[in-house]
Design a protein around this motif. Structure first.
Motif, PDB file in Angstrom:
ATOM      1  N   ILE A   1      49.781  57.801  93.695  1.00  0.00           N
ATOM      2  CA  ILE A   1      48.885  58.917  94.046  1.00  0.00           C
ATOM      3  C   ILE A   1      47.440  58.404  94.120  1.00  0.00           C
ATOM      4  N   ALA A   2      47.038  57.638  93.090  1.00  0.00           N
ATOM      5  CA  ALA A   2      45.652  57.147  93.040  1.00  0.00           C
ATOM      6  C   ALA A   2      45.326  56.256  94.235  1.00  0.00           C
ATOM      7  N   ASP A   3      46.315  55.470  94.684  1.00  0.00           N
ATOM      8  CA  ASP A   3      46.078  54.537  95.792  1.00  0.00           C
ATOM      9  C   ASP A   3      45.751  55.261  97.104  1.00  0.00           C
ATOM     10  N   HIS A   4      46.072  56.528  97.147  1.00  0.00           N
ATOM     11  CA  HIS A   4      45.823  57.313  98.343  1.00  0.00           C
ATOM     12  C   HIS A   4      44.341  57.690  98.474  1.00  0.00           C
ATOM     13  N   PHE A   5      43.583  57.527  97.370  1.00  0.00           N
ATOM     14  CA  PHE A   5      42.167  57.946  97.343  1.00  0.00           C
ATOM     15  C   PHE A   5      41.289  56.769  96.912  1.00  0.00           C
ATOM     16  N   ASP A   6      39.997  56.824  97.252  1.00  0.00           N
ATOM     17  CA  ASP A   6      39.117  55.750  96.791  1.00  0.00           C
ATOM     18  C   ASP A   6      38.205  56.202  95.644  1.00  0.00           C
ATOM     19  N   LYS A   7      38.453  57.407  95.137  1.00  0.00           N
ATOM     20  CA  LYS A   7      37.723  57.907  93.973  1.00  0.00           C
ATOM     21  C   LYS A   7      38.760  58.374  92.947  1.00  0.00           C
ATOM     22  N   PRO A   8      38.329  58.667  91.719  1.00  0.00           N
ATOM     23  CA  PRO A   8      39.283  59.266  90.778  1.00  0.00           C
ATOM     24  C   PRO A   8      39.800  60.593  91.362  1.00  0.00           C
ATOM     25  N   VAL A   9      41.056  60.898  91.081  1.00  0.00           N
ATOM     26  CA  VAL A   9      41.653  62.122  91.638  1.00  0.00           C
ATOM     27  C   VAL A   9      42.138  63.023  90.494  1.00  0.00           C
TER      28      VAL A   9
ATOM     29  N   VAL B   1      53.214  77.176  85.588  1.00  0.00           N
ATOM     30  CA  VAL B   1      52.235  76.073  85.566  1.00  0.00           C
ATOM     31  C   VAL B   1      51.006  76.517  84.778  1.00  0.00           C
ATOM     32  N   VAL B   2      50.256  75.524  84.300  1.00  0.00           N
ATOM     33  CA  VAL B   2      49.068  75.827  83.481  1.00  0.00           C
ATOM     34  C   VAL B   2      47.789  75.326  84.148  1.00  0.00           C
ATOM     35  N   LEU B   3      46.663  75.884  83.704  1.00  0.00           N
ATOM     36  CA  LEU B   3      45.362  75.515  84.261  1.00  0.00           C
ATOM     37  C   LEU B   3      44.873  74.223  83.600  1.00  0.00           C
ATOM     38  N   CYS B   4      45.459  73.134  84.035  1.00  0.00           N
ATOM     39  CA  CYS B   4      45.101  71.842  83.433  1.00  0.00           C
ATOM     40  C   CYS B   4      44.888  70.824  84.538  1.00  0.00           C
ATOM     41  N   ALA B   5      44.248  69.736  84.186  1.00  0.00           N
ATOM     42  CA  ALA B   5      44.086  68.643  85.144  1.00  0.00           C
ATOM     43  C   ALA B   5      44.027  67.323  84.409  1.00  0.00           C
ATOM     44  N   ASP B   6      44.674  66.330  85.001  1.00  0.00           N
ATOM     45  CA  ASP B   6      44.505  64.953  84.547  1.00  0.00           C
ATOM     46  C   ASP B   6      43.664  64.252  85.604  1.00  0.00           C
ATOM     47  N   MET B   7      42.721  63.432  85.155  1.00  0.00           N
ATOM     48  CA  MET B   7      41.970  62.647  86.139  1.00  0.00           C
ATOM     49  C   MET B   7      42.545  61.230  86.151  1.00  0.00           C
ATOM     50  N   ILE B   8      42.972  60.800  87.342  1.00  0.00           N
ATOM     51  CA  ILE B   8      43.586  59.473  87.477  1.00  0.00           C
ATOM     52  C   ILE B   8      42.577  58.527  88.122  1.00  0.00           C
ATOM     53  N   ALA B   9      42.333  57.409  87.463  1.00  0.00           N
ATOM     54  CA  ALA B   9      41.361  56.440  87.979  1.00  0.00           C
ATOM     55  C   ALA B   9      41.950  55.684  89.158  1.00  0.00           C
ATOM     56  N   PRO B  10      41.101  55.176  90.047  1.00  0.00           N
ATOM     57  CA  PRO B  10      41.610  54.373  91.163  1.00  0.00           C
ATOM     58  C   PRO B  10      42.160  53.027  90.686  1.00  0.00           C
ATOM     59  N   GLU B  11      42.760  52.293  91.593  1.00  0.00           N
ATOM     60  CA  GLU B  11      43.179  50.893  91.396  1.00  0.00           C
ATOM     61  C   GLU B  11      44.197  50.701  90.278  1.00  0.00           C
ATOM     62  N   GLY B  12      44.985  51.757  89.996  1.00  0.00           N
ATOM     63  CA  GLY B  12      46.085  51.586  89.046  1.00  0.00           C
ATOM     64  C   GLY B  12      45.699  51.627  87.572  1.00  0.00           C
ATOM     65  N   TYR B  13      44.506  52.126  87.251  1.00  0.00           N
ATOM     66  CA  TYR B  13      44.106  52.165  85.835  1.00  0.00           C
ATOM     67  C   TYR B  13      44.620  53.398  85.088  1.00  0.00           C
ATOM     68  N   GLY B  14      45.245  54.305  85.833  1.00  0.00           N
ATOM     69  CA  GLY B  14      45.945  55.418  85.187  1.00  0.00           C
ATOM     70  C   GLY B  14      45.043  56.560  84.773  1.00  0.00           C
ATOM     71  N   GLU B  15      45.618  57.434  83.943  1.00  0.00           N
ATOM     72  CA  GLU B  15      44.938  58.673  83.543  1.00  0.00           C
ATOM     73  C   GLU B  15      43.786  58.347  82.593  1.00  0.00           C
ATOM     74  N   ILE B  16      42.594  58.787  82.954  1.00  0.00           N
ATOM     75  CA  ILE B  16      41.457  58.577  82.044  1.00  0.00           C
ATOM     76  C   ILE B  16      41.024  59.873  81.357  1.00  0.00           C
ATOM     77  N   ILE B  17      41.365  61.025  81.964  1.00  0.00           N
ATOM     78  CA  ILE B  17      41.004  62.313  81.339  1.00  0.00           C
ATOM     79  C   ILE B  17      42.207  63.233  81.340  1.00  0.00           C
ATOM     80  N   GLY B  18      42.363  63.953  80.232  1.00  0.00           N
ATOM     81  CA  GLY B  18      43.287  65.086  80.185  1.00  0.00           C
ATOM     82  C   GLY B  18      42.478  66.296  79.741  1.00  0.00           C
ATOM     83  N   GLY B  19      42.653  67.416  80.441  1.00  0.00           N
ATOM     84  CA  GLY B  19      41.861  68.596  80.047  1.00  0.00           C
ATOM     85  C   GLY B  19      42.502  69.871  80.529  1.00  0.00           C
ATOM     86  N   SER B  20      41.969  71.016  80.076  1.00  0.00           N
ATOM     87  CA  SER B  20      42.534  72.307  80.482  1.00  0.00           C
ATOM     88  C   SER B  20      41.612  73.450  80.100  1.00  0.00           C
ATOM     89  N   GLU B  21      41.927  74.631  80.694  1.00  0.00           N
ATOM     90  CA  GLU B  21      41.393  75.864  80.120  1.00  0.00           C
ATOM     91  C   GLU B  21      42.313  76.192  78.956  1.00  0.00           C
TER      92      GLU B  21
END
Ligand code: 4AD
Length: 430
Positions: free
Chosen positions: A308-316, A339-359
């Motif tokens: 998924i991250a490889d599809h973008f050039d910024k964190p997604v 589903v819940v109001l949450c988001a994980d932020m995935i860093a580019p270049e394969g570094y994986g999830e850097i943020i987990g958060g939610s309402e």
């Protein structure tokens, strides 16, 4: 004049003394080049046979790696060195001679380096990574202070667990059981109800049996929590914060990024807004990419996140995960409750999830029901339930894992090099 390597630009043409260690050296007949480090930086010392006494020249040639010295000399500009200056040495005083320093300039295996982490930290690469880590921490405080957040310190010894009970480190607390904190979130929610916008920065502990390049047993988390912030409001803070730390490193750690051979073009354009994709669409995308191993309701593994991250050039941001795979406290989406109001932020270049958060859920009855559904001991969460009993408000927050963020920004493959003394599955020393 005694000074440090980062300050030498003030003394061009002048004689200074620097307390330093010998990182490396080479010599040809009439000249010795000393690679000196003093903790603040690295500089080359040049010892010319004809300009110093025979005694000093011989001393320079015979110095052993990591010996500690007072080196005196004249600062010169040097356009050939990435640092821009060198030291024309006039005197060397040896403070302590290091005999047989184990980490030599040749290549060593990772396990050997990890066993010598207390010494490995002195190397150029590790120095650069630690400086970048420090810059991210500095920029974090700056960002949250500038935006009206109050720093709050949640406890490390806790009685209740936000992220599920399987990965807890249990310890004795006199006659009771206690756990090392796996997230300060619940306490930060209480703090947000008292102070509005808060953030914490502290160590967290997960007894995860994962041996991957993204997992530490002890890692540091930045956890902001904001009263009256709904899901969207929180996403905005997250992207602004991450763009801010990337730009701070880009601006203030240029030398370190070069030393790590980081491709700076990958960082230069990290600016808001960040792309978003819902969990539903991410599943569809993965199926289109040929990942037949994943179905709706599964959590993503590293290969999925990377695709998924490889599809973008910024964190997604991946948003709206199934309720069934997320912790008890997340607010259901308004239009569907699977589903819940949450988001994980995935860093580019394969570094994986850097943020987990939610309402967060702020309805007392729903929160109580979720705690029971997750088989958590209600008594331990009574204080947390009080937050939705007395003046409950919509609120949101997130946690950014420092080490994964350092790994991504520095371009370092494994999180073990992003923390001074990593705690890993099979490693408690040094
Ligand atoms: O997604 P996590 O588990 O979220 C929480 O703990 C929330 N309570 C945070 C909050 O909302 N206040 O972890 C947050 C981040 C991850 O995105 C990841 O960057 C990092 O913490 N993380 C780890 N880093 C290194 N090693 C581990 N074992 C990690 N586990 C999580």
């Amino acid at each position: 004049m005694k000074t440090t390597i980062t300050e030498v630009h003030k003394y061009v043409g002048q004689e200074v003394t620097i307390g330093a260690w010998l990182a490396n050296k080479r010599s040809s007949g009439k000249i010795a080049f000393l690679q000196l480090r003093d903790g603040t930086g690295f500089i080359q010392g040049v010892v010319v046979k004809n300009d110093v006494s025979e005694d000093i020249f011989q001393k320079a040639k015979s110095l052993s790696q990591e010996s500690s010295l007072y080196v005196t000399g004249t600062i010169q500009e040097d356009s050939r060195s990435p640092f821009g200056y060198e030291l024309l040495v006039t005197n060397i005083e040896v403070l302590h001679e290091a005999v047989d320093y184990p980490i030599t300039p040749k290549n060593h295996g990772t396990e050997f380096l990890m066993d010598h982490r207390h010494l490995w930290l002195r190397s150029r690469k590790q120095h650069a990574v630690m400086k970048i880590r420090n810059e991210i921490i500095r920029a974090t405080y700056e960002f949250f202070n500038q935006n009206g957040f109050v720093k709050v310190d949640p406890p490390i010894l806790t009685g209740s667990a936000p992220e599920g009970t399987t990965e807890l480190f249990k310890t004795k607390y006199f006659d009771e059981d206690a756990f090392l904190s796996q997230s300060g979130q619940l306490y930060m929610e209480a703090a947000a109800m008292a102070l509005g916008k808060v953030f914490s920065f502290g160590p967290t502990f997960r007894a995860e049996k994962s041996k991957t390049r993204r997992h530490l047993i002890e890692f540091w988390m930045i956890e902001p929590e904001m009263a009256f912030y709904e899901f969207e409001d929180s996403l905005k803070v997250q992207e602004e914060y991450v763009a801010y730390i990337v730009q701070s490193v880009f601006k203030n750690c240029s030398l370190e990024l070069d030393r790590l051979e980081r491709d700076k073009s990958k960082l230069e354009n990290i600016a808001t807004p960040f792309p978003r994709i819902t969990y539903d669409d991410a599943i569809k995308f993965l199926h289109e990419k040929g990942f037949d191993d994943i179905k709706w309701g599964d959590d993503f593994g590293a290969p999925h996140e990377t695709a998924i991250a490889d599809h973008f050039d910024k964190p997604v941001f991946i948003t709206h995960y199934p309720t069934s795979i997320k912790p008890f406290y997340m607010q259901p989406a308004p239009d569907r409750d699977d589903v819940v109001l949450c988001a994980d932020m995935i860093a580019p270049e394969g570094y994986g999830e850097i943020i987990g958060g939610s309402e967060r859920i702020h309805d007392y009855e729903l929160l109580k029901q979720r705690i029971e559904e997750h088989n958590l001991p209600l008594a331990a969460y009574q204080w947390y339930l009080d937050l939705s009993k007395y003046g409950s408000v919509p609120h949101s927050g997130f946690g950014l894992g420092l080490e994964r963020t350092v790994a991504w920004i520095s371009g370092v493959e494994h999180v073990r090099e992003t923390i001074p003394f990593p705690r890993l599955l099979n490693r408690l020393y040094p």
